[in-house]
Each structure stands twice: as C-alpha cells, then as structure tokens.
Design a protein around this motif. Structure first.
Motif, short mmCIF file in Angstrom:
data_model
loop_
_atom_site.label_atom_id
_atom_site.label_comp_id
_atom_site.label_asym_id
_atom_site.label_seq_id
_atom_site.Cartn_x
_atom_site.Cartn_y
_atom_site.Cartn_z
N ALA A 4 5.33 27.53 -0.51
CA ALA A 4 4.21 28.44 -0.28
C ALA A 4 3.35 27.97 0.89
O ALA A 4 2.69 28.78 1.55
N LYS A 5 3.35 26.66 1.12
CA LYS A 5 2.56 26.09 2.21
C LYS A 5 3.42 25.69 3.40
O LYS A 5 2.91 25.11 4.37
N ASN A 6 4.72 25.95 3.32
CA ASN A 6 5.64 25.58 4.41
C ASN A 6 5.51 24.11 4.78
O ASN A 6 5.49 23.75 5.96
N THR A 7 5.45 23.27 3.77
CA THR A 7 5.20 21.86 4.01
C THR A 7 6.12 21.00 3.14
O THR A 7 6.36 21.33 1.97
N VAL A 8 6.60 19.93 3.72
CA VAL A 8 7.35 18.91 2.98
C VAL A 8 6.58 17.60 3.08
O VAL A 8 5.91 17.33 4.08
N TYR A 9 6.66 16.82 2.02
CA TYR A 9 5.89 15.59 1.92
C TYR A 9 6.80 14.40 1.70
O TYR A 9 7.90 14.52 1.17
N LEU A 10 6.30 13.23 2.08
CA LEU A 10 6.97 11.99 1.74
C LEU A 10 5.91 11.03 1.24
O LEU A 10 5.08 10.54 2.01
N GLN A 11 5.90 10.80 -0.06
CA GLN A 11 5.00 9.84 -0.67
C GLN A 11 5.67 8.47 -0.61
O GLN A 11 6.77 8.30 -1.14
N MET A 12 4.99 7.52 0.03
CA MET A 12 5.56 6.20 0.22
C MET A 12 4.69 5.18 -0.50
O MET A 12 3.51 5.02 -0.16
N ASN A 13 5.25 4.53 -1.48
CA ASN A 13 4.55 3.52 -2.27
C ASN A 13 5.20 2.15 -2.06
O ASN A 13 6.33 2.05 -1.60
N SER A 14 4.46 1.12 -2.43
CA SER A 14 4.98 -0.25 -2.33
C SER A 14 5.56 -0.52 -0.95
O SER A 14 6.67 -1.04 -0.81
N LEU A 15 4.81 -0.17 0.06
CA LEU A 15 5.32 -0.29 1.42
C LEU A 15 5.55 -1.73 1.82
O LEU A 15 4.81 -2.64 1.40
N LYS A 16 6.57 -1.93 2.63
CA LYS A 16 6.96 -3.25 3.11
C LYS A 16 6.91 -3.27 4.64
O LYS A 16 7.04 -2.21 5.28
N SER A 47 11.68 28.26 3.54
CA SER A 47 12.36 28.06 2.27
C SER A 47 13.88 28.18 2.38
O SER A 47 14.60 27.84 1.47
N GLY A 48 14.36 28.64 3.52
CA GLY A 48 15.79 28.75 3.70
C GLY A 48 16.45 27.47 4.19
O GLY A 48 17.67 27.41 4.31
N TYR A 49 15.64 26.44 4.40
CA TYR A 49 16.16 25.21 5.00
C TYR A 49 16.01 24.02 4.06
O TYR A 49 14.99 23.85 3.40
N ALA A 50 17.03 23.20 4.08
CA ALA A 50 16.88 21.86 3.51
C ALA A 50 16.04 21.04 4.47
O ALA A 50 16.03 21.29 5.68
N MET A 51 15.34 20.05 3.92
CA MET A 51 14.47 19.22 4.73
C MET A 51 14.80 17.75 4.49
O MET A 51 15.27 17.38 3.40
N GLY A 63 0.80 -1.21 0.00
CA GLY A 63 0.00 0.00 0.00
C GLY A 63 0.83 1.26 0.00
O GLY A 63 2.07 1.21 -0.10
N SER A 64 0.14 2.39 0.13
CA SER A 64 0.79 3.69 0.07
C SER A 64 0.33 4.58 1.21
O SER A 64 -0.78 4.42 1.73
N LEU A 65 1.19 5.50 1.59
CA LEU A 65 0.86 6.55 2.53
C LEU A 65 1.59 7.81 2.09
O LEU A 65 2.66 7.74 1.47
N ARG A 66 1.02 8.96 2.45
CA ARG A 66 1.72 10.22 2.24
C ARG A 66 1.84 10.94 3.58
O ARG A 66 0.84 11.25 4.22
N LEU A 67 3.08 11.18 3.97
CA LEU A 67 3.35 11.93 5.18
C LEU A 67 3.51 13.41 4.84
O LEU A 67 4.01 13.75 3.77
N SER A 68 3.10 14.23 5.78
CA SER A 68 3.28 15.68 5.66
C SER A 68 4.04 16.19 6.86
O SER A 68 3.92 15.65 7.96
N CYS A 69 4.78 17.24 6.65
CA CYS A 69 5.51 17.90 7.73
C CYS A 69 5.27 19.39 7.56
O CYS A 69 5.78 20.00 6.62
N ALA A 70 4.51 19.98 8.47
CA ALA A 70 4.20 21.40 8.42
C ALA A 70 5.18 22.17 9.30
O ALA A 70 5.40 21.80 10.46
N ALA A 71 5.74 23.22 8.73
CA ALA A 71 6.73 24.02 9.43
C ALA A 71 6.17 25.38 9.78
O ALA A 71 5.38 25.96 9.03
N SER A 72 6.59 25.89 10.91
CA SER A 72 6.24 27.26 11.30
C SER A 72 7.46 27.88 11.95
O SER A 72 8.39 27.20 12.37
#
Length: 121
Positions: A75-87, A30-34, A16-25
């Motif tokens: 623009a949304k101060n968010t980074v995502y991790l799309q995870m497919n083919s989960l094990k 935008s000045g940071y690597a994630m 299966g799949s999941l998408r994680l989100s990380c909201a920053a404040s």
C-alpha cells in the motif's frame, strides 16, 4: 519503469540496529519481487534478503539469517530491511532491487542507488 530510492542508512555501533527503507515509484510495485543486496569496499556485491510480491515468502543469505528481516508494504510501495545485532562486517552500501524473479540469485531489472551502512566496533 520502476524507480527505487533507499533511505535509513547511517553509522551505528556493533550490536545496534537500523531499518532501511526502499520507496518505489512507477509501474505496479506489487507485481515485483524485491531484494536487498550489499557491497563492501573491495568486494563483490552479495545478496542479502528476498521477498516475493505478496510478502508470503522470504529468503536470506546465511550471513544475515536470524538477524535481518525483510518486509514490504504494498500500500505504501515500500520494502524494508530491519537489521539487528549489527556487526562491523555488515558495513557496506545496501541497495534494493526489483524484478519479476523467484529468488535471490536471479537477475534483477531495477536498482536503487544505495545507502551506506557503517558499523563501528
């Protein structure tokens, strides 16, 4: 100071799949690597995926390459991790991190609390 809050974890069947989100404040996101890291019970924390400040460069650990995709929306101060083919071996607490760094294997200054991902077989 940057505050990070992860969401999107849960229980999913293998394949299966999941998408994680990380909201920053806080300070300029935008000045940071994630990056995303994970830690399974009884194991050390391991890096998973990296994205630079603009989103133009990404890097993945071998264990997730071609299955996971990191992205960001400054623009949304968010980074995502799309995870497919989960094990089942992807089961872990996933945390996001922010830093003015060049890749995965650098010290990150800011960390979220993490979100649990459980993959059943």
């Amino acid at each position: 100071q940057v505050q990070l809050v992860e969401s999107g974890g849960g229980l999913v069947q293998a394949g299966g799949s999941l998408r994680l989100s990380c909201a920053a404040s806080g300070r300029s996101f935008s000045g940071y690597a994630m990056a995303w890291f994970r830690q399974a019970p009884g194991k050390e924390r391991e890096p998973v995926a990296f994205i630079n400040w603009s989103g133009s460069r990404t890097n993945y650990s071998d264990s997730v390459k071609d299955r996971f995709t990191i992205s960001r929306d400054n623009a949304k101060n968010t980074v995502y991790l799309q995870m497919n083919s989960l094990k089942p071996e992807d089961t872990a607490v996933y945390s996001c991190a922010a830093g003015q760094v060049a890749g995965l294997n650098y010290p990150y200054r800011y960390w979220g609390q993490g979100t649990q991902v459980t993959v059943s077989s």
